[in-house]
Design an enzyme around this catalytic site. Structure first.
Site, PDB file in Angstrom:
ATOM      1  N   HIS A 105       4.999  -6.444  -6.240  1.00  0.00           N
ATOM      2  CA  HIS A 105       4.840  -7.894  -6.010  1.00  0.00           C
ATOM      3  C   HIS A 105       5.565  -8.692  -7.087  1.00  0.00           C
ATOM      4  CE1 HIS A 105       1.667  -7.949  -2.847  1.00  0.00           C
ATOM      5  NE2 HIS A 105       1.268  -6.815  -3.401  1.00  0.00           N
ATOM      6  N   HIS A 121      -3.016  -0.308   1.787  1.00  0.00           N
ATOM      7  CA  HIS A 121      -3.049  -1.732   2.159  1.00  0.00           C
ATOM      8  C   HIS A 121      -1.898  -2.101   3.107  1.00  0.00           C
ATOM      9  CE1 HIS A 121      -5.712  -2.784  -1.544  1.00  0.00           C
ATOM     10  NE2 HIS A 121      -6.420  -2.362  -0.516  1.00  0.00           N
ATOM     11  N   HIS A 131      -0.320   3.347  -1.338  1.00  0.00           N
ATOM     12  CA  HIS A 131      -1.742   3.162  -0.968  1.00  0.00           C
ATOM     13  C   HIS A 131      -1.816   2.493   0.392  1.00  0.00           C
ATOM     14  CE1 HIS A 131      -0.784  -0.740  -2.759  1.00  0.00           C
ATOM     15  NE2 HIS A 131      -1.911  -1.237  -2.317  1.00  0.00           N
ATOM     16  N   HIS A 143      -6.995   0.614  -8.071  1.00  0.00           N
ATOM     17  CA  HIS A 143      -6.758  -0.464  -7.099  1.00  0.00           C
ATOM     18  C   HIS A 143      -7.333  -0.023  -5.750  1.00  0.00           C
ATOM     19  CE1 HIS A 143      -4.718  -3.779  -5.105  1.00  0.00           C
ATOM     20  NE2 HIS A 143      -4.162  -2.926  -4.267  1.00  0.00           N
ATOM     21  N   ASP A 192       0.494  -1.169  -6.464  1.00  0.00           N
ATOM     22  CA  ASP A 192      -0.325  -2.260  -7.012  1.00  0.00           C
ATOM     23  C   ASP A 192      -1.163  -1.788  -8.199  1.00  0.00           C
ATOM     24  OD1 ASP A 192       0.725  -3.930  -5.127  1.00  0.00           O
ATOM     25  OD2 ASP A 192      -1.091  -4.076  -3.897  1.00  0.00           O
ATOM     26  N   ASP A 241       0.014  -4.602   3.560  1.00  0.00           N
ATOM     27  CA  ASP A 241       1.273  -5.183   3.075  1.00  0.00           C
ATOM     28  C   ASP A 241       2.170  -4.129   2.418  1.00  0.00           C
ATOM     29  OD1 ASP A 241      -0.685  -5.136   0.990  1.00  0.00           O
ATOM     30  OD2 ASP A 241       0.523  -6.517  -0.207  1.00  0.00           O
ATOM     31  N   HIS A 242       1.698  -2.881   2.375  1.00  0.00           N
ATOM     32  CA  HIS A 242       2.505  -1.776   1.832  1.00  0.00           C
ATOM     33  C   HIS A 242       2.879  -0.744   2.902  1.00  0.00           C
ATOM     34  CE1 HIS A 242       1.891  -2.717  -2.547  1.00  0.00           C
ATOM     35  NE2 HIS A 242       1.023  -3.514  -1.956  1.00  0.00           N
TER      36      HIS A 242
END
Ligand SMILES: [Zn+2]
Length: 254
Positions: free
Chosen positions: A166, A57, A55, A111, A128, A59-60
Site C-alpha cells: 500500500h 484479503h 494473505h 495481520h 500488509d 484487495d490482495h
C-alpha cells in the site's frame, strides 16, 4: 538483478511485478484486481509465470484466479489460509519459483493468521505486515505474533528492498514523527516522501535500512519511543513488545 515495478490498483494498493533483467517472464504479487496488471503486462511485453499471494484479503487476491487462468501459471499462497485461487499452498521455508526467479517463504502471522512474506533477489514482498514507516493492523493475530514477525523481517539484510502493498508512507511517517519527534532522519524522510507523492510517484520500494532508522514499529527499544509510548499509555512500559503494543494501539486510535 531484477526489475520490480509497483502497479497501482484500487485506491492505494500496489501489485508488484518482478522479472529478471532481460527476461519477459514476470512474477505478480498480490493482484487484488486483474485489469491493471494484465494491461501492464501487455504494455511491457511480459508474460506471467507465477502469482504470489501473501494473505487472504480481497484487495490482495481479487484478481489472482483470473490472472492464473489466463496465463496458466501456478498461484502460490499461504498454506494456513483458505484462498480459492491458490493452486500451490506454501509455508515457512518453502521455495516458490517463476521463470528465473526464486523466493523463500517466511511465515509472518499477525495481520492475518496465516500471512506469509516472500524474500529473494534482494527484495522482500511483505504484503500488509511491514509498511514504509509503519506496520499492518493486527486483525487475526496477537501483538506478540506481529512483533515477532516484524523482528524476523528486521533481521534480514539491511540492503533488502521492501516492497509494501500500500501507498501509506506519508501518513505513516507523520504518525512516526508524533512518536519520535527527535529523529532527524525521519524528518528528512517525510520531506522526501511528500515531494515524491506531489509528483504522483510511488514512495516504494523502501530499504530495510531506512525502516530500521525511521519506522517506530522496528524501534521499540529506542529510549525516545519507549518514553513516548509510556507517556501515551500512562505507565512505564518495557522496551520491546509492550512498547510495540502501545504504539500500534496509538496508531489505531488515530
Ligand atoms: Zn490485508
Amino acid at each position: 538483478m531484477i526489475n520490480a515495478t509497483p502497479v497501482p490498483i484500487l485506491s492505494d494498493n500496489y501489485v508488484w511485478v518482478l522479472s529478471a533483467f532481460g527476461s519477459a517472464n514476470a512474477v505478480v504479487v498480490d493482484p487484488g484486481d486483474a485489469g491493471p496488471v494484465l494491461d501492464f503486462l501487455e504494455q511491457s511485453n511480459q508474460e506471467c509465470s507465477a502469482v504470489l499471494l501473501t494473505h487472504h484479503h480481497a484487495d490482495h487476491v481479487g484478481g489472482a484466479a483470473e490472472i492464473g487462468q489466463i496465463w496458466k501459471c501456478p498461484v502460490y499462497g499461504p498454506i494456513d489460509e483458505s484462498i480459492p485461487a491458490v493452486t500451490h499452498p506454501v509455508g515457512e521455508n518453502d521455495a516458490v519459483a517463476g521463470s528465473r526467479l526464486t523466493f523463500k517463504v517466511l511465515s509472518v502471522p499477525g495481520h492475518t493468521r496465516g500471512h506469509i512474506a516472500f524474500v529473494g533477489h534482494g527484495h522482500l514482498l511483505c504484503g500488509d505486515t511491514l509498511f514504509a514507516g509503519a506496520c499492518g493492523r493486527i486483525f487475526e493475530g496477537t501483538p506478540q505474533q506481529m512483533y515477532d514477525s516484524l523482528s524476523r523481517l528486521a533481521a534480514l539484510d539491511p540492503k533488502t528492498l521492501v516492497c509494501c502493498a500500500h501507498e501509506y508512507t506519508v501518513a505513516n511517517l507523520e504518525f512516526a514523527l508524533q512518536v519520535e519527534p527527535g529523529n532527524a532522519q525521519l524528518v528528512d524522510r517525510l520531506v522526501s516522501a511528500c515531494s515524491t507523492r506531489s509528483t504522483g510517484q510511488p514512495t516504494l520500494p523502501s530499504s530495510l535500512k531506512d525502516e530500521l532508522a525511521t519506522n517506530p514499529f522496528l524501534r521499540c527499544h529506542q529510549p525516545e519511543i519507549v518514553e513516548a509510548a509510556s507517556t501515551h499509555s500512562g505507565r512505564q512500559l518495557e522496551p520491546g513488545v509492550e512498547v510495540f503494543t502501545e504504539v500500534r494501539r496509538w496508531k489505531d486510535q488515530g
